[in-house]
Design a protein around this motif. Structure first.
Motif, PDB file in Angstrom:
ATOM      1  N   MET A  88       0.801  -1.427   0.153  1.00 43.71           N
ATOM      2  CA  MET A  88       0.012  -0.095   0.009  1.00 43.71           C
ATOM      3  C   MET A  88       0.870   1.169  -0.019  1.00 43.71           C
ATOM      4  O   MET A  88       2.193   1.226   0.067  1.00 43.71           O
ATOM      5  CB  MET A  88      -0.785   0.249   1.146  1.00 43.71           C
ATOM      6  N   GLU A  89       0.145   2.377  -0.208  1.00 43.09           N
ATOM      7  CA  GLU A  89       0.675   3.705  -0.180  1.00 43.09           C
ATOM      8  C   GLU A  89       1.699   3.923   1.192  1.00 43.09           C
ATOM      9  O   GLU A  89       0.908   3.540   2.290  1.00 43.09           O
ATOM     10  CB  GLU A  89      -0.324   4.586  -0.300  1.00 43.09           C
ATOM     11  N   PHE A  90       2.629   4.334   1.267  1.00 41.74           N
ATOM     12  CA  PHE A  90       3.162   4.477   2.341  1.00 41.74           C
ATOM     13  C   PHE A  90       3.051   6.126   2.969  1.00 41.74           C
ATOM     14  O   PHE A  90       2.980   6.960   2.148  1.00 41.74           O
ATOM     15  CB  PHE A  90       5.139   4.784   2.308  1.00 41.74           C
ATOM     16  N   VAL A  91       2.453   6.002   4.233  1.00 39.75           N
ATOM     17  CA  VAL A  91       2.103   7.472   4.628  1.00 39.75           C
ATOM     18  C   VAL A  91       3.074   7.833   5.688  1.00 39.75           C
ATOM     19  O   VAL A  91       3.055   7.082   6.994  1.00 39.75           O
ATOM     20  CB  VAL A  91       0.586   7.393   5.204  1.00 39.75           C
ATOM     21  N   GLU A  92       3.769   8.761   5.695  1.00 38.06           N
ATOM     22  CA  GLU A  92       4.949   9.126   6.306  1.00 38.06           C
ATOM     23  C   GLU A  92       4.895   9.538   7.775  1.00 38.06           C
ATOM     24  O   GLU A  92       5.573   8.770   8.891  1.00 38.06           O
ATOM     25  CB  GLU A  92       5.860  10.300   6.088  1.00 38.06           C
ATOM     26  N   ALA A 151      -6.826   4.195   6.823  1.00 37.33           N
ATOM     27  CA  ALA A 151      -6.670   2.656   6.340  1.00 37.33           C
ATOM     28  C   ALA A 151      -7.319   1.627   7.025  1.00 37.33           C
ATOM     29  O   ALA A 151      -8.248   2.078   7.726  1.00 37.33           O
ATOM     30  CB  ALA A 151      -5.039   2.552   7.125  1.00 37.33           C
ATOM     31  N   ASP A 152      -6.938   0.192   6.765  1.00 37.55           N
ATOM     32  CA  ASP A 152      -7.664  -1.036   7.114  1.00 37.55           C
ATOM     33  C   ASP A 152      -8.754  -0.902   6.964  1.00 37.55           C
ATOM     34  O   ASP A 152      -9.704  -1.029   7.853  1.00 37.55           O
ATOM     35  CB  ASP A 152      -7.431  -0.791   9.077  1.00 37.55           C
ATOM     36  N   PHE A 153      -9.325  -0.789   5.540  1.00 40.44           N
ATOM     37  CA  PHE A 153     -10.568  -1.232   5.138  1.00 40.44           C
ATOM     38  C   PHE A 153     -11.096  -2.618   5.340  1.00 40.44           C
ATOM     39  O   PHE A 153     -11.999  -3.070   4.887  1.00 40.44           O
ATOM     40  CB  PHE A 153     -10.965  -0.555   3.919  1.00 40.44           C
TER      41      PHE A 153
HETATM   42  N1  LIG Z   1       0.400   2.699   4.823  1.00 43.29           N
HETATM   43  C1  LIG Z   1       1.266   2.835   6.041  1.00 43.29           C
HETATM   44  N2  LIG Z   1       2.305   3.934   5.956  1.00 43.29           N
HETATM   45  C2  LIG Z   1       2.997   4.030   7.006  1.00 43.29           C
HETATM   46  N3  LIG Z   1       2.985   3.183   8.037  1.00 43.29           N
HETATM   47  C3  LIG Z   1       1.877   2.260   8.275  1.00 43.29           C
HETATM   48  C4  LIG Z   1       1.046   1.947   7.328  1.00 43.29           C
HETATM   49  N4  LIG Z   1       0.232   1.017   7.671  1.00 43.29           N
HETATM   50  C5  LIG Z   1       0.548   0.838   8.825  1.00 43.29           C
HETATM   51  N5  LIG Z   1       1.495   1.342   9.092  1.00 43.29           N
HETATM   52  C6  LIG Z   1       2.160   1.358  10.514  1.00 43.29           C
HETATM   53  O1  LIG Z   1       2.056   0.016  11.030  1.00 43.29           O
HETATM   54  C7  LIG Z   1       1.436  -0.210  12.275  1.00 43.29           C
HETATM   55  C8  LIG Z   1       0.827  -1.353  12.257  1.00 43.29           C
HETATM   56  O2  LIG Z   1      -0.393  -1.552  11.494  1.00 43.29           O
HETATM   57  P1  LIG Z   1      -1.494  -2.388  11.201  1.00 43.29           P
HETATM   58  O3  LIG Z   1      -2.499  -1.893  10.136  1.00 43.29           O
HETATM   59  O4  LIG Z   1      -0.943  -3.745  10.940  1.00 43.29           O
HETATM   60  O5  LIG Z   1      -1.929  -2.766  12.771  1.00 43.29           O
HETATM   61  P2  LIG Z   1      -3.061  -1.966  13.644  1.00 43.29           P
HETATM   62  O6  LIG Z   1      -4.205  -1.316  12.987  1.00 43.29           O
HETATM   63  O7  LIG Z   1      -2.018  -1.017  14.535  1.00 43.29           O
HETATM   64  O8  LIG Z   1      -3.657  -3.215  14.338  1.00 43.29           O
HETATM   65  P3  LIG Z   1      -4.605  -4.250  13.794  1.00 43.29           P
HETATM   66  O9  LIG Z   1      -3.783  -5.310  13.312  1.00 43.29           O
HETATM   67  O10 LIG Z   1      -5.076  -4.689  15.243  1.00 43.29           O
HETATM   68  O11 LIG Z   1      -5.421  -3.532  12.973  1.00 43.29           O
HETATM   69  C9  LIG Z   1       0.617   1.200  12.504  1.00 43.29           C
HETATM   70  O12 LIG Z   1       0.255   1.499  13.724  1.00 43.29           O
HETATM   71  C10 LIG Z   1       1.586   2.230  11.565  1.00 43.29           C
HETATM   72  O13 LIG Z   1       2.223   2.700  12.629  1.00 43.29           O
END
Ligand SMILES: Nc1ncnc2c1ncn2[C@@H]1O[C@H](COP(=O)(O)OP(=O)(O)OP(=O)(O)O)[C@@H](O)[C@H]1O
Length: 427
Positions: A88-92, A151-153
């Motif tokens: 996915m897109e990297f969000v800084e 995020a996380d749809f």
């Molecule tokens: N697209 C992204 N760009 C930058 N950092 C991200 C990105 N997606 C996730 N992260 C980082 O990775 C961490 C873990 O993300 P992830 O979605 O796996 O877990 P979560 O939402 O914290 O937990 P869960 O798995 O319970 O939903 C996030 O808290 C964030 O700091």
């Protein structure tokens, strides 16, 4: 880990319940990406395995579909027995969790702006039939200023029951009363509640309901109303309090009925900011105003946000010359408010109003050297002017350029008809 498929891993970004997230380089697209790699065991075993697998597959299925400036874009997904990951897109800037701590709270107006962007993103997702179902600060990523991306749809495709979500996610803090009691299924209305809780957390630095255990929090969600956020922090206006409390109303019918209504209430709060304050307009105001202009009537949500990204907005007093006959110009303008007079020599050619454009030859002429302005444009009232550099529009998306081309063509036809009418009157 050094490589995931074709991607070169740079470092770990974080970890969640079902996997790790890495920063990596896409060698072909030459951009940095975030890759969520599932823990193989998390997807395989027991009841939880089915839940996480379903979340993961759902998120993977959204690759290329949910394109919105305030939603993390999914570029690619690989789901195999051994190895599953989502690119996915990297969000800084990480998630909004860091702004929920008392010492690091954002200004209420920044929070209103962030919430508005979430509202627009979720309204867009709803047009595709999607409800997020897991909104929380940890699922909203932050890049710069008030720029956010949801995020996380993964939970958004309705295949898993809400009961499963309660048992797996653990904290019911963002769940509406009708969800925790099982009286209703997740809907945009329960997402509105959850976004109300997020807003509350960001404003007050604490959740609306705290309790020693899950049962105590659920009891409060169902039976009590929280204190408004202003009880915990100074500088929160009654209007903002009202918006949060309405989004979080226990009775679903008392909440905002639509995302549109939620967004309009947020936009309204900016009207009461001191009128003569010399602040820049917020993105909320710009987006809401642009949507009302005839020029942008046919522009879909994404292209409108793109316009906001490439444009500069400014306010002018009456009698200001915005462009002058004979000058070179590399930008064109759309009037967002007020009136301007178009003159050549001493003759008035036209009076323009909100939604009209001028100076568009700088874009249409396609010349290396910016063409001369053929007329002078002067404000005759207080004006809000949107300025776009021709070269920025040339670098914009094809769909955005097409929409501008169509608008310019219409404008040129109108002007030609006008000129013909004037000629026929003179002859
Ligand atoms: N697209 C992204 N760009 C930058 N950092 C991200 C990105 N997606 C996730 N992260 C980082 O990775 C961490 C873990 O993300 P992830 O979605 O796996 O877990 P979560 O939402 O914290 O937990 P869960 O798995 O319970 O939903 C996030 O808290 C964030 O700091």
């Amino acid at each position: 880990m050094q490589a995931i498929g074709k991607y070169q891993v740079i470092r770990e970004l974080g970890r969640g319940a079902s996997g790790k997230v890495y920063l990596a380089e896409d060698p072909f697209a030459k951009r940095q990406v975030a890759i969520k790699v599932a823990f193989p065991d998390a997807l395989k075993h027991s009841e939880d395995g089915a839940f996480y697998r379903s979340m993961f597959m759902n998120e993977a299925a959204l690759a290329g579909k949910l394109n919105h400036p305030h939603i993390v874009q999914i570029f690619d997904a690989v789901v195999e027995d051994q190895y599953s990951y989502i690119v996915m897109e990297f969000v800084e800037g990480g998630t909004l969790e860091k702004f929920c701590i008392a010492e690091q709270l954002l200004e209420p107006r920044e929070i209103a702006e962030i919430t508005f962007k979430c509202v627009r993103a979720l309204a867009f997702a709803q047009t595709l039939g999607l409800t997020h179902r897991d909104l929380k600060p940890g699922n909203i990523l932050h890049s710069d200023g008030t720029d956010i991306k949801i995020a996380d749809f993964g939970a958004s495709i309705n295949k898993i029951s809400d009961r499963t979500i309660i048992t797996n996610v653990g904290s019911p803090a963002y769940m509406s009363p009708e969800l925790v009691t099982g009286q209703a299924q997740a809907s945009h209305n329960s997402d509105i509640y959850a976004l109300g809780v997020v807003m509350y957390y960001l404003l007050a630095g604490r959740l609306p309901f705290a309790g020693a255990n899950t049962m105590s929090v659920i009891y409060q969600i169902v039976n009590t109303d929280p204190e408004p956020p202003s009880t915990h922090r100074q500088g929160i206006t009654p209007e903002i309090d009202k918006i949060v409390m309405k989004a979080m109303a226990r009775d679903p019918a008392a909440r905002f009925a639509t995302w549109e209504e939620f967004g309009a209430a947020l936009a309204e709060t900016w009207k009461h900011e001191a009128a003569n304050e010399k602040r820049d307009q917020s993105d909320t105001e710009r987006f809401s105003l642009a949507r009302t202009l005839p020029f942008f009537r046919e522009f879909p949500e994404n292209e409108l946000w793109e316009v906001l990204r490439i444009s500069k907005w400014a306010k002018f007093k009456p009698d200001t010359a915005l462009i002058k006959e004979g000058d070179h110009g590399d930008s064109f303008f759309i009037l967002a408010g007020g009136y301007v007079r178009v003159t050549r020599g001493k003759r008035t050619l036209n009076v323009l109003t909100a939604g009209d454009c001028f100076g568009e030859m700088s874009y249409l002429a396609q010349k290396k050297v910016a063409p001369h302005r053929s007329a002078t444009v002067t404000t005759t009232s207080d004006c809000i002017v949107i300025k776009i550099r021709a070269e920025d529009l040339r670098a914009a998306s094809l769909s955005c350029r097409r929409l501008f081309d169509e608008r310019f063509l219409n404008t040129l036809v109108d002007r030609l008809e006008n000129a013909n009418e004037q000629l026929s009157v003179m002859s």
